[in-house]
Design a protein around this motif. Structure first.
Motif, PDB file in Angstrom:
ATOM      1  N   GLN A  47      40.804  28.575  34.389  1.00  0.00           N
ATOM      2  CA  GLN A  47      40.004  27.661  35.196  1.00  0.00           C
ATOM      3  C   GLN A  47      39.626  26.454  34.343  1.00  0.00           C
ATOM      4  OE1 GLN A  47      39.499  28.815  38.411  1.00  0.00           O
ATOM      5  NE2 GLN A  47      38.857  26.727  38.975  1.00  0.00           N
ATOM      6  N   VAL A  48      39.969  25.268  34.824  1.00  0.00           N
ATOM      7  CA  VAL A  48      39.710  24.046  34.073  1.00  0.00           C
ATOM      8  C   VAL A  48      38.454  23.364  34.585  1.00  0.00           C
ATOM      9  CG1 VAL A  48      40.667  21.856  33.298  1.00  0.00           C
ATOM     10  CG2 VAL A  48      42.188  23.782  33.751  1.00  0.00           C
ATOM     11  N   GLU A  49      38.425  23.146  35.877  1.00  0.00           N
ATOM     12  CA  GLU A  49      37.273  22.573  36.554  1.00  0.00           C
ATOM     13  C   GLU A  49      36.999  23.431  37.778  1.00  0.00           C
ATOM     14  OE1 GLU A  49      38.732  18.696  37.384  1.00  0.00           O
ATOM     15  OE2 GLU A  49      38.495  17.964  35.325  1.00  0.00           O
ATOM     16  N   GLU A  50      35.942  23.126  38.500  1.00  0.00           N
ATOM     17  CA  GLU A  50      35.577  23.942  39.658  1.00  0.00           C
ATOM     18  C   GLU A  50      36.718  24.049  40.659  1.00  0.00           C
ATOM     19  OE1 GLU A  50      32.140  24.161  43.143  1.00  0.00           O
ATOM     20  OE2 GLU A  50      31.918  22.777  41.453  1.00  0.00           O
ATOM     21  N   ASP A  51      37.474  22.973  40.837  1.00  0.00           N
ATOM     22  CA  ASP A  51      38.538  22.970  41.830  1.00  0.00           C
ATOM     23  C   ASP A  51      39.934  22.856  41.206  1.00  0.00           C
ATOM     24  OD1 ASP A  51      38.204  20.425  40.895  1.00  0.00           O
ATOM     25  OD2 ASP A  51      38.408  19.442  42.850  1.00  0.00           O
ATOM     26  N   LYS A  52      40.057  23.135  39.933  1.00  0.00           N
ATOM     27  CA  LYS A  52      41.363  23.032  39.266  1.00  0.00           C
ATOM     28  C   LYS A  52      41.576  24.192  38.306  1.00  0.00           C
ATOM     29  CE  LYS A  52      43.315  19.155  38.035  1.00  0.00           C
ATOM     30  NZ  LYS A  52      44.647  19.375  38.672  1.00  0.00           N
ATOM     31  N   SER A  53      42.748  24.804  38.413  1.00  0.00           N
ATOM     32  CA  SER A  53      43.102  25.883  37.502  1.00  0.00           C
ATOM     33  C   SER A  53      44.598  25.820  37.222  1.00  0.00           C
ATOM     34  CB  SER A  53      42.742  27.244  38.101  1.00  0.00           C
ATOM     35  OG  SER A  53      43.495  27.476  39.285  1.00  0.00           O
ATOM     36  N   TYR A  54      45.012  26.467  36.145  1.00  0.00           N
ATOM     37  CA  TYR A  54      46.421  26.591  35.799  1.00  0.00           C
ATOM     38  C   TYR A  54      46.767  28.069  35.686  1.00  0.00           C
ATOM     39  CZ  TYR A  54      45.985  21.665  34.515  1.00  0.00           C
ATOM     40  OH  TYR A  54      45.744  20.317  34.533  1.00  0.00           O
ATOM     41  N   ASP A  92      52.290  26.435  35.477  1.00  0.00           N
ATOM     42  CA  ASP A  92      52.221  25.202  36.264  1.00  0.00           C
ATOM     43  C   ASP A  92      51.379  24.139  35.563  1.00  0.00           C
ATOM     44  OD1 ASP A  92      49.692  26.281  36.567  1.00  0.00           O
ATOM     45  OD2 ASP A  92      49.827  26.543  38.736  1.00  0.00           O
ATOM     46  N   ALA A  93      50.973  24.430  34.336  1.00  0.00           N
ATOM     47  CA  ALA A  93      50.221  23.439  33.559  1.00  0.00           C
ATOM     48  C   ALA A  93      51.144  22.282  33.171  1.00  0.00           C
ATOM     49  CB  ALA A  93      49.636  24.073  32.307  1.00  0.00           C
ATOM     50  N   ALA A 106      55.382  21.988  36.475  1.00  0.00           N
ATOM     51  CA  ALA A 106      54.528  20.842  36.832  1.00  0.00           C
ATOM     52  C   ALA A 106      55.322  19.577  37.136  1.00  0.00           C
ATOM     53  CB  ALA A 106      53.528  20.572  35.706  1.00  0.00           C
ATOM     54  N   THR A 108      52.373  13.112  33.544  1.00  0.00           N
ATOM     55  CA  THR A 108      51.044  13.516  33.119  1.00  0.00           C
ATOM     56  C   THR A 108      51.173  14.759  32.258  1.00  0.00           C
ATOM     57  OG1 THR A 108      50.054  12.663  35.147  1.00  0.00           O
ATOM     58  CG2 THR A 108      48.783  14.302  33.910  1.00  0.00           C
TER      59      THR A 108
END
Length: 354
Positions: free
Chosen positions: A198-205, A248-249, A288, A303
């Motif tokens: 989990q990277v941010e609340e709405d983003k994960s890899y 998928d990172a 990705a 990116t």
């Protein structure tokens, strides 16, 4: 499809690491990734106890054309006693343009041929209006259970494994390329696991791993209380393992190489020491980015993650954890198997869940 989690190690109350798994706890948790198997299990008409106990496994990074839409890739050799194809170009160009195929040692040529035939049939431009194609195949030696000299795997088996590939839950254990493999003296083979960072609340890899396990002796296994279970093969063997890592990172091929190296930590945690005669090889890719085969542009923009962001350490941990658990799943999902000359390898007995 039946739930295949019933014999994963977590069904026995065992868990590896701290990061959460994906919903299937296997490599197909990475969106788009597909896996297919062809399992060969039959006596051979020789009168000498010869038996075909082998197969083919196909891993596809996505469901489109891998040649026309390549993915970023890298490979890493922990110990090089192996007979792979295609890794030199993968490391030179940093891309993968074919399915990743797994089989037994002597079937690498047949599987390479079948995969090539499959790709040529769907891409009239290969070798004509554009360049050739780089086929990637990995192997382990299944000769204790499989009459490997008979070379029973055919190009058609490779084609069938590719066609069977799906993004459903991965079948594990004594299937596909894993049918005849042995790990820690017990029945090994195909195992898979995944982790979510989990990277941010709405983003994960997501990181997913699939292994072809065929290494180690009973005394090497680090889960001591499992050693008192079923009878294990006592013959000393270095063995091998192929580790396929997907994520998928958004990482570069150089960053993928760094991730691939961390799978060796998970392998070592199970008890491996990368023996002299062991082929311990990692093939890694990221979904990705899709890299077009045909492009007239001078430059391209992508990116990718910052090297010094804390997420990199989390991805490193995910690679180690998923690899360790995938190896244990290859053991827990396997079944006792009899092959050539009546040789039998027993499944490892995991404790009942309390």
């Amino acid at each position: 499809m039946a739930d295949l989690n019933n014999r994963k190690i977590r069904a026995y109350g065992l868990a590896v690491g701290k990061l959460p798994t994906g919903s299937k706890n296997d490599i197909t948790d990475v969106a788009g990734v597909r896996v297919g198997h062809v399992t060969i299990d039959r006596p051979l008409d020789s009168g000498q106890g010869e038996y075909a106990c082998t197969g083919v496994t196909a891993i596809l990074p996505h469901g489109g054309s891998l040649f026309r839409e390549k993915v970023t890739a890298a490979s890493y050799v922990l110990n090089g006693f192996g007979k792979t194809t295609g890794l030199v170009q993968v490391n030179e160009l940093g891309v993968l343009e074919s399915p990743i195929m797994l089989t037994n040692t002597f079937s690498v040529p047949a599987v390479t041929q079948g995969t090539l035939q499959y790709m040529l049939a769907g891409h009239e431009e290969i070798g004509d209006t554009t360049g050739t194609i780089n086929i990637v195949v990995g192997e382990c030696n299944d000769s204790h259970l499989n009459s490997i000299r008979q070379c029973v795997v055919t190009p058609e088996d490779a084609i069938e494994a590719i066609r069977k590939a799906s993004d459903e839950q991965v079948e594990e254990g004594a299937v596909g390329a894993g049918k005849g493999m042995v790990a820690f003296g017990y029945k090994g083979g195909i195992g898979s696991s995944s982790r979510v960072v989990q990277v941010e609340e709405d983003k994960s890899y997501t990181v997913g791993v699939i292994v072809l396990s065929n290494f180690g002796r009973k005394e090497d296994l680090r889960i001591d209380y499992l050693k008192s279970g079923a009878q294990a093969l006592q013959e000393p063997a270095d063995g091998s393992i192929i580790i396929v890592l997907a994520t998928d990172a958004p990482v570069s091929d150089r960053q993928l190489l760094r991730l691939a190296k961390r799978t060796g930590i998970g392998l070592g945690r199970t008890g491996s020491h990368f023996g002299h005669g062991s082929g311990d090889i990692v093939i890694a890719f990221s979904t990705a980015h899709k890299i077009s085969h045909q492009s007239t542009g001078l430059t391209e923009t992508r990116t990718q993650l910052r090297e010094d962001h804390p997420v990199m350490n989390e991805l490193f941990a995910a690679c180690a954890e998923a690899t360790e658990e995938a190896i244990y799943n290859s053991l827990s999902q396997a079944v006792t198997t009899t092959g050539r000359k009546g040789n039998t390898i027993h499944a490892l007995e995991f404790p009942a869940q309390s």
